[in-house]
Design a protein around this motif. Structure first.
Motif, PDB file in Angstrom:
ATOM      1  N   UNK A 283       3.535   6.518   4.755  1.00 53.47           N
ATOM      2  CA  UNK A 283       4.034   5.382   5.538  1.00 53.47           C
ATOM      3  C   UNK A 283       5.545   5.283   5.367  1.00 53.47           C
ATOM      4  N   UNK A 284       6.153   4.551   6.282  1.00 56.32           N
ATOM      5  CA  UNK A 284       7.571   4.249   6.174  1.00 56.32           C
ATOM      6  C   UNK A 284       7.691   2.733   5.999  1.00 56.32           C
ATOM      7  N   UNK A 285       7.895   2.247   4.770  1.00 56.22           N
ATOM      8  CA  UNK A 285       7.912   0.800   4.546  1.00 56.22           C
ATOM      9  C   UNK A 285       9.113   0.151   5.215  1.00 56.22           C
ATOM     10  N   UNK A 286       8.949  -1.026   5.784  1.00 52.03           N
ATOM     11  CA  UNK A 286      10.081  -1.741   6.362  1.00 52.03           C
ATOM     12  C   UNK A 286      10.946  -2.340   5.262  1.00 52.03           C
ATOM     13  N   UNK A 287      12.114  -2.794   5.617  1.00 58.19           N
ATOM     14  CA  UNK A 287      12.898  -3.580   4.664  1.00 58.19           C
ATOM     15  C   UNK A 287      12.073  -4.812   4.291  1.00 58.19           C
ATOM     16  N   UNK A 288      11.934  -5.068   3.003  1.00 61.83           N
ATOM     17  CA  UNK A 288      11.049  -6.133   2.553  1.00 61.83           C
ATOM     18  C   UNK A 288      11.412  -6.516   1.122  1.00 61.83           C
ATOM     19  N   UNK A 289      10.786  -7.580   0.657  1.00 59.90           N
ATOM     20  CA  UNK A 289      10.984  -7.992  -0.739  1.00 59.90           C
ATOM     21  C   UNK A 289      10.251  -7.042  -1.689  1.00 59.90           C
ATOM     22  N   UNK A 290       9.065  -6.568  -1.277  1.00 55.69           N
ATOM     23  CA  UNK A 290       8.220  -5.780  -2.179  1.00 55.69           C
ATOM     24  C   UNK A 290       7.124  -5.134  -1.340  1.00 55.69           C
ATOM     25  N   UNK A 291       6.716  -3.917  -1.718  1.00 56.94           N
ATOM     26  CA  UNK A 291       5.516  -3.317  -1.153  1.00 56.94           C
ATOM     27  C   UNK A 291       4.757  -2.582  -2.255  1.00 56.94           C
ATOM     28  N   UNK A 292       3.477  -2.339  -2.022  1.00 62.03           N
ATOM     29  CA  UNK A 292       2.681  -1.610  -3.019  1.00 62.03           C
ATOM     30  C   UNK A 292       1.498  -0.933  -2.359  1.00 62.03           C
ATOM     31  N   UNK A 293       1.001   0.094  -3.017  1.00 58.14           N
ATOM     32  CA  UNK A 293      -0.280   0.733  -2.697  1.00 58.14           C
ATOM     33  C   UNK A 293      -1.150   0.610  -3.937  1.00 58.14           C
ATOM     34  N   UNK A 294      -2.335   0.030  -3.769  1.00 59.42           N
ATOM     35  CA  UNK A 294      -3.235  -0.240  -4.895  1.00 59.42           C
ATOM     36  C   UNK A 294      -4.584   0.399  -4.607  1.00 59.42           C
ATOM     37  N   UNK A 295      -5.163   1.050  -5.623  1.00 64.21           N
ATOM     38  CA  UNK A 295      -6.499   1.621  -5.522  1.00 64.21           C
ATOM     39  C   UNK A 295      -7.482   0.696  -6.233  1.00 64.21           C
ATOM     40  N   UNK A 296      -8.582   0.401  -5.536  1.00 61.10           N
ATOM     41  CA  UNK A 296      -9.585  -0.514  -6.068  1.00 61.10           C
ATOM     42  C   UNK A 296     -10.957   0.143  -6.091  1.00 61.10           C
ATOM     43  N   UNK A 297     -11.854  -0.437  -6.859  1.00 60.36           N
ATOM     44  CA  UNK A 297     -13.241  -0.004  -6.909  1.00 60.36           C
ATOM     45  C   UNK A 297     -13.967  -0.503  -5.651  1.00 60.36           C
ATOM     46  N   UNK A 298     -15.210  -0.083  -5.424  1.00 59.01           N
ATOM     47  CA  UNK A 298     -15.963  -0.647  -4.294  1.00 59.01           C
ATOM     48  C   UNK A 298     -16.152  -2.162  -4.385  1.00 59.01           C
ATOM     49  N   UNK A 299     -15.927  -2.747  -5.561  1.00 61.85           N
ATOM     50  CA  UNK A 299     -16.105  -4.184  -5.763  1.00 61.85           C
ATOM     51  C   UNK A 299     -14.785  -4.945  -5.620  1.00 61.85           C
ATOM     52  N   UNK A 300     -13.792  -4.312  -5.033  1.00 63.59           N
ATOM     53  CA  UNK A 300     -12.485  -4.936  -4.812  1.00 63.59           C
ATOM     54  C   UNK A 300     -11.812  -5.340  -6.117  1.00 63.59           C
ATOM     55  N   UNK A 301     -12.025  -4.561  -7.160  1.00 67.13           N
ATOM     56  CA  UNK A 301     -11.290  -4.707  -8.411  1.00 67.13           C
ATOM     57  C   UNK A 301     -10.265  -3.576  -8.482  1.00 67.13           C
ATOM     58  N   UNK A 302      -9.005  -3.895  -8.745  1.00 64.18           N
ATOM     59  CA  UNK A 302      -8.036  -2.822  -8.963  1.00 64.18           C
ATOM     60  C   UNK A 302      -8.474  -2.001 -10.173  1.00 64.18           C
ATOM     61  N   UNK A 303      -8.217  -0.681 -10.105  1.00 73.32           N
ATOM     62  CA  UNK A 303      -8.569   0.174 -11.236  1.00 73.32           C
ATOM     63  C   UNK A 303      -7.845  -0.298 -12.493  1.00 73.32           C
ATOM     64  N   UNK A 304      -8.454  -0.051 -13.638  1.00 75.14           N
ATOM     65  CA  UNK A 304      -7.821  -0.456 -14.903  1.00 75.14           C
ATOM     66  C   UNK A 304      -6.444   0.195 -15.035  1.00 75.14           C
TER      67      UNK A 304
END
Length: 396
Positions: A283-304
């Motif tokens: 992706x090409x992030x726009x100018x912004x305060x902050x961006x992130x990519x997060x990987x989660x489990x099938x239960x919508x918990x971010x990985x440890x």
């Protein structure tokens, strides 16, 4: 004194309000448990059951122990050992119960967050959607001796930058904090005081405790169902051996579990990867305060993320000369800088979020193929992209 001894009413003649509520709580937890699965391994089953325990922990704290707007206490939603609702290791979410019957002074002593946003939420009917009543972000607040001091109540001027208005259905304030380095973050100190009278200590009110237990039970069951439904609604890769279910049962109260904010935009997908597969997000992030990519489990918990990264963000990512970012998700190290390891997971979800973007969010691409360190690279198939309701934030 008459000399007569006062006798207590036998316990078996008292209304069993809280006891019945406790039984309903256990029944709801049991129903949530039965609704999980099927599982491909004992590890997957254990992961699901740990998620349910975490929901129990959050539900009891949010709706029983720290739920009284007359005696408000902040609740930190997520932690390294309590995750749900698409959390992010780059963020801290804190809620405080409020009521239009009272007035409050909310104080925030900032740590090192790159963003602090505060939103008042209301719900017009039980199980209905949550709406934002009023909000403020750090750049609008004036610092007093290094603190943000915010007046909260139904008489607050809506245009007051140091105030938050409560309407007749307001029930929660949420404070969101985002951090560029989650391993070295310093959370804000958040306190709230009622300004319209003193609080009192004493024995619990049976009616209030019963209502709180029932609310926690309903939330735990609804959240467990919602997590499964949301996973089923996300897009799979085109050409994947695993395809999306045709008929996903969506709970009627799914919409009530999300907490919108105008400051955040989302995209994402779900995945099932073999050991030698890798998922590339570009992706090409726009100018912004902050961006992130997060990987989660099938239960919508971010990985440890105690020792291994579960996210890549605008402060930690390596960016190409043309402004593009590629994040790789795989089990083994592909030899690239922006790598999020799966640590044994084969199924999961990816969320790409942008905070206070200055332009429209362009479509990210999601590509799956063979890990470059695992042999000759196979042709890559473009994944379908799922937008998560534009700027609606599920508490994330």
């Amino acid at each position: 004194r008459s000399g007569r001894l006062e006798t207590k009413r036998p316990l078996d003649t008292l209304p069993r309000m809280t006891a019945d509520a406790m039984r309903r709580l256990l029944d709801h937890v049991g129903e949530a448990l039965e609704g999980m699965g099927p599982f491909d391994s004992a590890q997957e089953e254990a992961d699901a059951h740990r998620h349910l325990l975490r929901l129990c922990s959050a539900g009891l704290e949010l709706y029983v122990e720290r739920a009284d707007p007359a005696r408000p206490l902040p609740t930190v939603w997520m932690s390294p050992t309590r995750k749900f609702l698409g959390d992010s290791p780059d963020t801290i979410y804190t809620t405080v119960p409020v009521s239009p019957d009272h007035t409050y002074a909310l104080t925030i002593q900032p740590g090192n967050a790159v963003y602090i946003g505060v939103v008042v939420y209301a719900r017009d009917e039980p199980g209905g959607p949550v709406r934002a009543v009023s909000s403020v972000i750090d750049t609008r607040l004036e610092s007093v001796d290094g603190r943000f001091e915010i007046e909260v109540g139904s008489d607050v001027d809506p245009d007051d930058p140091q105030g938050l208005l409560l309407d007749d259905r307001s029930f929660w304030i949420m404070v969101r904090e985002y951090f560029s380095d989650p391993r070295n973050h310093r959370a804000s100190t958040i306190t709230i005081e009622r300004t319209d009278g003193d609080i009192t200590d004493g024995l619990p009110n049976p009616d209030d405790l019963t209502a709180g237990i029932d609310a926690a039970a309903d939330w735990i069951l609804s959240q467990a169902r919602a997590d499964a439904a949301l996973y089923g609604l996300m897009a799979f890769p085109q050409g994947s051996s695993v395809q999306a279910e045709q008929d996903v049962e969506v709970p009627d109260d799914l919409v009530s579990l999300f907490y919108p904010t105008p400051d955040i935009a989302y995209q994402g997908c779900r995945f099932t990867l073999e050991t030698d597969d890798q998922l590339e997000i570009t992706f090409r992030p726009p100018a912004c305060r902050f961006w992130s990519v997060v990987v989660s489990t099938p239960w919508f918990e971010s990985l440890e993320q105690r020792s291994t990264p579960a996210s890549i963000n605008s402060a930690t990512a390596e960016v190409d000369e043309d402004g593009k970012v590629t994040v790789v998700v795989s089990e083994s190290n592909p030899g690239l800088a922006n790598w999020i390891p799966l640590r044994g997971y084969r199924k999961g979800q990816v969320a790409y979020r942008v905070l206070l973007g200055e332009s429209e969010l362009s479509e990210a691409t999601y590509v799956v193929g063979t890990n470059r360190r695992s042999g000759d690279s196979e042709p890559l198939a473009v994944l379908a992209t799922t937008k998560l309701d534009g700027r609606d934030d599920g508490g994330r």
